[in-house]
Design a protein around this motif. Structure first.
Motif: not given
Length: 224
Positions: A2-12, A54-58, A119-129
């Motif tokens: 699942s996407p959840h498992c794929l991302i958990a493997a990456l981000c966690l 990886y983008s294609l897999l997701i 062909g690429r997934l591009i994500s963005r996020h804000l990381h405050p100090l």
């Protein structure tokens, strides 16, 4: 998977032993430094551009882009928003800023967005100090995965927003440094006479070995 498992493997992050000696995911990281009106650094805007495989897999695992034209519908695009936002509280985001040689404390990330382009997934996020940084001392910035499950690169120098008096130097890393560090750790275990099976559970913090680095120096801020 699942996407959840794929991302958990990456981000966690998997344990270092699971990473073996090579990365499984490749990400080009883009960084923007955001300053307030006084020239104080308040946040990093981070962009992750995932490799094509990886983008294609997701995309395939989520059942998107059924016509294979590389363009998501409006409904499909809504489904990828926050696709990699399942982070544990306090996760460092693989972003490591240091001011005057000391780590800069960061808050948890927020404001996740995503798109699928070329062909690429591009994500963005804000990381405050955690605390605004006056930028009186040089800032060193790296993006890396200590376990080397993900191979991060910083192909372009960070962008400065809110100041016009900053100099940015991008220092390319050594691509062979991280796998070399892991191999040396494995060889050290084997050379110590330990059971070869223990090499499969070696804990190695490869750290910033071989990571790209951005060095940022700013003059007096506006109004100072």
């Amino acid at each position: 998977m699942s996407p959840h498992c794929l991302i958990a493997a990456l981000c966690l992050a998997l344990p270092p032993a699971a990473a073996l000696a090579h990365p499984h995911v490749y990400i080009d990281a883009g960084i923007k430094l955001i300053h307030d009106d006084s020239g104080t650094l308040t946040a990093f805007e981070v962009e992750w551009s995932y490799d094509e495989l990886y983008s294609l897999l997701i995309i395939e695992d989520m059942g998107l882009d059924q016509d294979g034209d590389g363009v998501l519908t409006e409904e499909e695009n809504a489904l990828i928003q926050g696709f990699d936002a399942d982070w544990e509280p306090g996760f460092d985001g693989r972003l490591y800023p240091r001011a005057d040689g000391k780590p800069v404390a960061l808050e948890d990330v927020r404001d996740f967005t995503a798109e699928y382009r070329d062909g690429r997934l591009i994500s963005r996020h804000l990381h405050p100090l955690a605390e605004p940084l006056p930028m009186e001392a040089p800032l060193k910035l790296q993006v890396y995965d200590p376990e080397f499950y993900v191979d991060f690169s910083m192909p372009e120098a960070p962008v400065i927003e809110g100041r016009a008096d900053c100099e940015v130097e991008l220092i390319p890393g050594d691509p062979s440094a991280a796998p070399d560090a892991y191999r040396e750790a494995i060889e050290a275990v084997l050379g110590s006479g330990a059971d070869p099976a223990e090499a499969d559970v070696v804990t190695v913090d490869i750290g910033s070995a071989g990571a790209d680095e951005a060095d940022i120096r700013c003059g007096p801020g506006p109004g100072e």
